[in-house]
Design a protein around this motif. Structure first.
Motif, short mmCIF file in Angstrom:
data_model
loop_
_atom_site.label_atom_id
_atom_site.label_comp_id
_atom_site.label_asym_id
_atom_site.label_seq_id
_atom_site.Cartn_x
_atom_site.Cartn_y
_atom_site.Cartn_z
N ARG A 20 -2.89 1.90 -2.53
CA ARG A 20 -2.57 0.47 -3.28
C ARG A 20 -2.47 0.38 -4.75
O ARG A 20 -1.60 -0.28 -5.05
CB ARG A 20 -3.85 -0.35 -2.78
CG ARG A 20 -3.84 -0.76 -1.32
CD ARG A 20 -4.53 -1.88 -1.04
NE ARG A 20 -5.58 -2.21 -1.61
CZ ARG A 20 -6.90 -1.59 -1.12
NH1 ARG A 20 -7.17 -1.11 -0.19
NH2 ARG A 20 -8.29 -2.08 -1.95
N THR A 21 -3.10 1.09 -5.35
CA THR A 21 -3.06 1.03 -6.89
C THR A 21 -1.75 1.83 -7.24
O THR A 21 -0.84 1.14 -7.97
CB THR A 21 -4.15 1.87 -7.72
OG1 THR A 21 -5.32 1.46 -7.19
CG2 THR A 21 -4.01 2.00 -9.09
N VAL A 22 -1.38 2.98 -6.67
CA VAL A 22 -0.15 3.67 -7.14
C VAL A 22 1.18 2.53 -6.58
O VAL A 22 1.87 2.64 -7.33
CB VAL A 22 0.04 4.78 -6.21
CG1 VAL A 22 1.19 5.61 -6.42
CG2 VAL A 22 -1.09 5.99 -7.02
N ALA B 171 0.88 -1.12 -0.09
CA ALA B 171 -0.10 -0.23 -0.13
C ALA B 171 0.73 1.35 0.03
O ALA B 171 0.42 2.32 0.30
CB ALA B 171 -0.84 0.05 1.19
N GLY B 172 2.24 1.03 -0.14
CA GLY B 172 3.02 2.25 -0.52
C GLY B 172 3.73 2.52 0.89
O GLY B 172 4.33 3.74 0.95
N VAL B 173 3.56 2.00 2.06
CA VAL B 173 4.18 2.29 3.35
C VAL B 173 5.76 1.96 3.04
O VAL B 173 6.12 1.04 2.79
CB VAL B 173 3.65 1.62 4.63
CG1 VAL B 173 4.33 2.03 5.73
CG2 VAL B 173 2.04 1.95 4.63
N CYS C 125 -4.23 3.96 5.75
CA CYS C 125 -3.07 3.91 4.65
C CYS C 125 -3.46 2.77 3.72
O CYS C 125 -3.57 2.81 2.45
CB CYS C 125 -1.73 4.10 4.81
SG CYS C 125 -0.61 4.12 3.54
N TYR C 126 -3.61 1.39 4.25
CA TYR C 126 -3.85 0.33 3.41
C TYR C 126 -5.14 0.44 2.89
O TYR C 126 -5.32 -0.07 1.69
CB TYR C 126 -3.59 -0.88 4.26
CG TYR C 126 -3.84 -2.05 3.46
CD1 TYR C 126 -2.81 -2.64 2.65
CD2 TYR C 126 -5.16 -2.50 3.33
CE1 TYR C 126 -3.09 -3.88 2.04
CE2 TYR C 126 -5.39 -3.90 2.75
CZ TYR C 126 -4.35 -4.33 2.06
OH TYR C 126 -4.56 -5.56 1.25
N ASP C 127 -6.10 1.02 3.52
CA ASP C 127 -7.56 0.62 3.09
C ASP C 127 -7.62 1.69 1.97
O ASP C 127 -8.88 1.82 1.23
CB ASP C 127 -8.38 1.01 4.43
CG ASP C 127 -8.56 0.10 5.23
OD1 ASP C 127 -8.22 -1.13 4.98
OD2 ASP C 127 -8.93 0.30 6.56
N SER C 128 -6.98 2.78 1.54
CA SER C 128 -6.89 3.67 0.60
C SER C 128 -6.66 2.83 -0.86
O SER C 128 -5.93 2.40 -1.06
CB SER C 128 -5.98 4.67 0.77
OG SER C 128 -5.98 5.73 -0.48
#
Length: 346
Positions: free
Chosen positions: A301-303, A174-176, A294-297
């Protein structure tokens, strides 16, 4: 032996040639109920059931519970050597002060231990000598190995309940971003601007035993301030499988001295068994809430997926850009060709 509820126990001094000087009588209540001074406990059965070996000394005994075991006899000689080195550092006067202090506080020292220890161990006549040798060993050990004791900055608690946090690999997808930091305390975890900063954590062969004993102490003596248990719960949420361990090792957060990532994951996943989690401080509740958000966005996740798939390293990123340019030039040529047919140039 008298069958009364109280038993008179003789405690002897620090040195064999001074036993008569230090001999005292102390009344021990066999119907003892732990008092305010109690801070050394028998490990609760719910914790021992998970892995009893973690709570049994493998090298050295400190205090009366395991004192005298044959398997730990070698280290008794090491205690004597440390005692001699400490004497060389200090003086007869210092050791005499130690002996007097132990004698004057013998009953209070006894009350530091729980009931079962009273019934089985405090009948030994060499109690004070054992306490002095163990205390000197600990002091000498820290003098040799630690120059400074860093202050521990405890994270603030909140009134929010901490929920299960997504695993490290899921958060990464998710980008973290995960970053290892050098800090004086493992407890100083921060999450800001998409970056989760966690102090480096070494995992070796004796790590589990050390962690479980600290957690047991917090559960018994500091149930409302069990900050280390809260940290382990946070780590437990991040690590589900060996893939999570591999990710944290790659980012420098975990230093794996067990060689097997699966073994580390299995160890972390059993640490919270038997722990009264409902009573733990909610130190990491806000961080957990932010990570889950952050993950639920869907956008995050797409980016992140696009970045992980097409730009995971320099070569793949270069190839992706080159392929995109080829497609763009091809599309441009196609459009120009179509326009040339539809609208002929004069």
């Amino acid at each position: 032996m008298e069958s009364t509820n109280r038993e008179r126990v003789a405690l002897t001094g620090a040195n064999n040639d001074q036993m008569d000087d230090y001999a005292i009588d102390i009344m021990v209540d066999l119907d003892y109920v732990p008092r305010q001074e109690c801070c050394i406990y028998k490990i609760p059965q719910r914790l021992r059931e998970v892995t009893e070996k973690a709570y049994i000394p493998q090298v050295i005994s400190i205090g009366p519970l395991h004192h005298g075991k044959k398997s730990l006899a070698k280290m008794e000689r090491q205690k004597s050597r440390y005692y001699q080195k400490f004497y060389e550092r200090t003086s007869d006067e210092t050791l005499e002060k130690f002996g007097r202090y132990i004698k004057e506080n013998a009953e209070r020292i006894c009350r530091c231990y729980d009931e079962l220890m009273f019934e089985t161990e405090f009948r030994a006549s060499g109690f004070m000598r054992m306490i002095q040798y163990d205390a000197v060993f600990i002091i000498e050990f820290f003098l040799r190995h630690f120059e400074v004791f860093p202050s521990q900055n405890l994270p603030p608690s909140s009134n929010e309940k901490i929920y299960k946090i997504y695993s490290a690999t899921m958060l990464h997808e998710a980008g973290v971003r995960f970053k290892a930091v050098d800090k004086n305390s493992w407890l100083n975890v921060e999450f800001e601007k998409g970056e989760l900063r966690i102090p480096n954590f070494y995992v070796g062969l004796i790590t589990e035993a050390a962690i479980r004993n600290v957690m047991a102490l917090e559960q018994c003596h500091y149930p409302k301030e069990a900050y280390f248990c809260s940290y382990i719960e946070f780590l437990y949420s991040l690590i589900d499988t060996d893939r999570d361990v591999d990710l944290l090792v790659k980012r420098g957060i975990l230093d794996n001295g067990m060689w097997s990532s699966a073994a580390v994951a299995d160890m972390i996943n059993t640490l919270m068994v038997g722990v009264a989690r409902a009573r733990l401080p909610t130190c990491y509740a806000q961080i957990g809430k932010s990570l889950n958000k952050c993950y639920d966005s869907f956008w995050n996740r797409t980016v992140a997926t696009l970045g992980n798939v097409y730009f995971s390293d320099v070569w793949r990123g270069t190839g992706t850009v080159a392929a995109f340019l080829v497609v763009l030039f091809t599309l441009t040529q196609t459009v120009l060709a179509i326009l040339d047919r539809v609208v002929p140039t004069k």
